[in-house]
Design a protein around this motif. Structure first.
Motif, mmCIF file in Angstrom:
data_model
loop_
_atom_site.group_PDB
_atom_site.id
_atom_site.type_symbol
_atom_site.label_atom_id
_atom_site.label_comp_id
_atom_site.label_asym_id
_atom_site.label_seq_id
_atom_site.Cartn_x
_atom_site.Cartn_y
_atom_site.Cartn_z
ATOM 1 N N ARG A 123 0.856 -1.184 0.000
ATOM 2 C CA ARG A 123 0.000 0.000 0.000
ATOM 3 C C ARG A 123 0.900 1.244 0.000
ATOM 4 N N PRO A 124 0.317 2.415 -0.252
ATOM 5 C CA PRO A 124 1.099 3.636 -0.131
ATOM 6 C C PRO A 124 1.473 3.875 1.326
ATOM 7 N N GLY A 125 2.601 4.480 1.530
ATOM 8 C CA GLY A 125 3.047 4.862 2.866
ATOM 9 C C GLY A 125 3.184 6.364 2.905
ATOM 10 N N GLY A 126 2.118 7.056 2.624
ATOM 11 C CA GLY A 126 2.164 8.507 2.498
ATOM 12 C C GLY A 126 2.277 8.874 1.030
ATOM 13 N N GLN A 127 2.473 10.129 0.770
ATOM 14 C CA GLN A 127 2.497 10.625 -0.609
ATOM 15 C C GLN A 127 3.737 10.191 -1.386
ATOM 16 N N ASP A 128 4.868 10.022 -0.705
ATOM 17 C CA ASP A 128 6.128 9.781 -1.400
ATOM 18 C C ASP A 128 6.681 8.369 -1.279
ATOM 19 N N THR A 146 10.157 4.866 -13.167
ATOM 20 C CA THR A 146 8.871 5.151 -13.799
ATOM 21 C C THR A 146 7.847 4.044 -13.579
ATOM 22 N N MET A 147 8.141 3.100 -12.710
ATOM 23 C CA MET A 147 7.228 1.991 -12.448
ATOM 24 C C MET A 147 5.860 2.534 -12.009
ATOM 25 N N ARG A 148 4.805 2.018 -12.639
ATOM 26 C CA ARG A 148 3.437 2.397 -12.291
ATOM 27 C C ARG A 148 2.677 1.168 -11.845
ATOM 28 N N LEU A 149 1.873 1.337 -10.831
ATOM 29 C CA LEU A 149 1.024 0.241 -10.378
ATOM 30 C C LEU A 149 -0.054 -0.021 -11.426
ATOM 31 N N PRO A 150 -0.572 -1.244 -11.491
ATOM 32 C CA PRO A 150 -1.643 -1.537 -12.458
ATOM 33 C C PRO A 150 -2.862 -0.654 -12.212
ATOM 34 N N ASP A 151 -3.600 -0.366 -13.274
ATOM 35 C CA ASP A 151 -4.795 0.477 -13.175
ATOM 36 C C ASP A 151 -5.839 -0.104 -12.229
ATOM 37 N N TRP A 152 -5.812 -1.394 -12.031
ATOM 38 C CA TRP A 152 -6.817 -2.051 -11.183
ATOM 39 C C TRP A 152 -6.435 -2.070 -9.705
ATOM 40 N N PHE A 153 -5.239 -1.644 -9.333
ATOM 41 C CA PHE A 153 -4.797 -1.619 -7.935
ATOM 42 C C PHE A 153 -4.874 -0.176 -7.453
ATOM 43 N N LEU A 154 -5.942 0.150 -6.726
ATOM 44 C CA LEU A 154 -6.178 1.530 -6.333
ATOM 45 C C LEU A 154 -6.397 1.665 -4.836
ATOM 46 N N MET A 155 -6.055 2.827 -4.329
ATOM 47 C CA MET A 155 -6.263 3.137 -2.917
ATOM 48 C C MET A 155 -7.537 3.972 -2.794
ATOM 49 N N VAL A 156 -8.663 3.313 -2.982
ATOM 50 C CA VAL A 156 -9.965 3.973 -2.894
ATOM 51 C C VAL A 156 -10.849 3.192 -1.929
ATOM 52 N N ILE A 159 -11.570 -3.432 -9.509
ATOM 53 C CA ILE A 159 -10.603 -2.697 -8.712
ATOM 54 C C ILE A 159 -10.266 -3.569 -7.520
ATOM 55 N N ILE A 160 -8.981 -3.676 -7.224
ATOM 56 C CA ILE A 160 -8.546 -4.320 -5.988
ATOM 57 C C ILE A 160 -7.990 -3.214 -5.116
ATOM 58 N N ARG A 161 -8.469 -3.184 -3.863
ATOM 59 C CA ARG A 161 -8.147 -2.084 -2.963
ATOM 60 C C ARG A 161 -7.931 -2.621 -1.557
ATOM 61 N N PRO A 162 -7.134 -1.913 -0.747
ATOM 62 C CA PRO A 162 -7.000 -2.332 0.652
ATOM 63 C C PRO A 162 -8.367 -2.283 1.326
#
Length: 182
Positions: A30-35, A56-66, A84-87
């Motif tokens: 998961r994200p650990g803050g903004q950075d 430049t690694m980007r998480l998949p479009d389906w893995f979101l923090m929503v 969407i897969i989310r925490p």
């Protein structure tokens, strides 16, 4: 629990950070803050890794923090099988929820990926998975059934390959104190 491989050493930049070695595979939890991201290496150690350290690694479009409501809003206008897969917001740390669009535009269903106690795996419907990519791959081929007998496979175009954090000219794997970035 998205699996990533770094193509360069990523050095520790603080007390909570985790060092990664070139070609090491790890999981982004998961994200650990903004950075930062909270990550777990294959030895089970968890810590922070600066997003800038992964190029430049980007998480998949389906893995979101929503949250659930935002997932429903986003999926309402999508094609059947979009997901969407989310925490998870109700459960243990490290568990995830799957939100998937069925055939009826108003029909968004939610399922929980439960973390195995003391293990680096998750279960749903009796199946175990070590990564979200592994889970998505299975259910791109096998329909997800509901009690109402409605079936849908996850979007077959969703990217499920190993993510690679490669070097680029903007990649910064060293930590600089404020003002020392020459």
């Amino acid at each position: 629990m998205v699996e990533v491989q770094t193509m360069k050493d990523v050095f520790s930049h603080g007390e909570k950070s985790l060092e990664l070695r070139k070609n090491e595979k790890f999981l982004i939890l998961r994200p650990g803050g903004q950075d930062n991201y909270i990550v777990r290496n294959k030895r089970g150690l968890e810590g922070e890794v600066a997003k800038r350290s992964l190029g430049t690694m980007r998480l998949p479009d389906w893995f979101l923090m929503v949250d659930r409501r935002a997932a429903e809003t986003q999926l309402a206008s999508s094609a059947p099988g979009k997901f969407i897969i989310r925490p998870t917001t109700h459960g243990k740390d490290g568990e995830f929820s799957l939100s998937v669009r069925y055939n009826n535009p108003q029909e968004i269903s939610h399922f929980k990926l439960v973390k195995e106690p003391g293990k680096l795996s998750w279960t749903i419907w009796g199946d175990k998975f070590k990564t979200l990519q592994e889970f998505v791959t299975k259910y791109q081929k096998k329909p997800i059934e509901k009690k109402s007998k409605d079936k849908v496979c996850l979007d077959k175009n969703a990217y499920v390959g190993l993510l690679v954090a490669d070097e680029n000219e903007y990649m910064d794997t060293y930590y600089y104190a404020d003002g020392d970035d020459d």
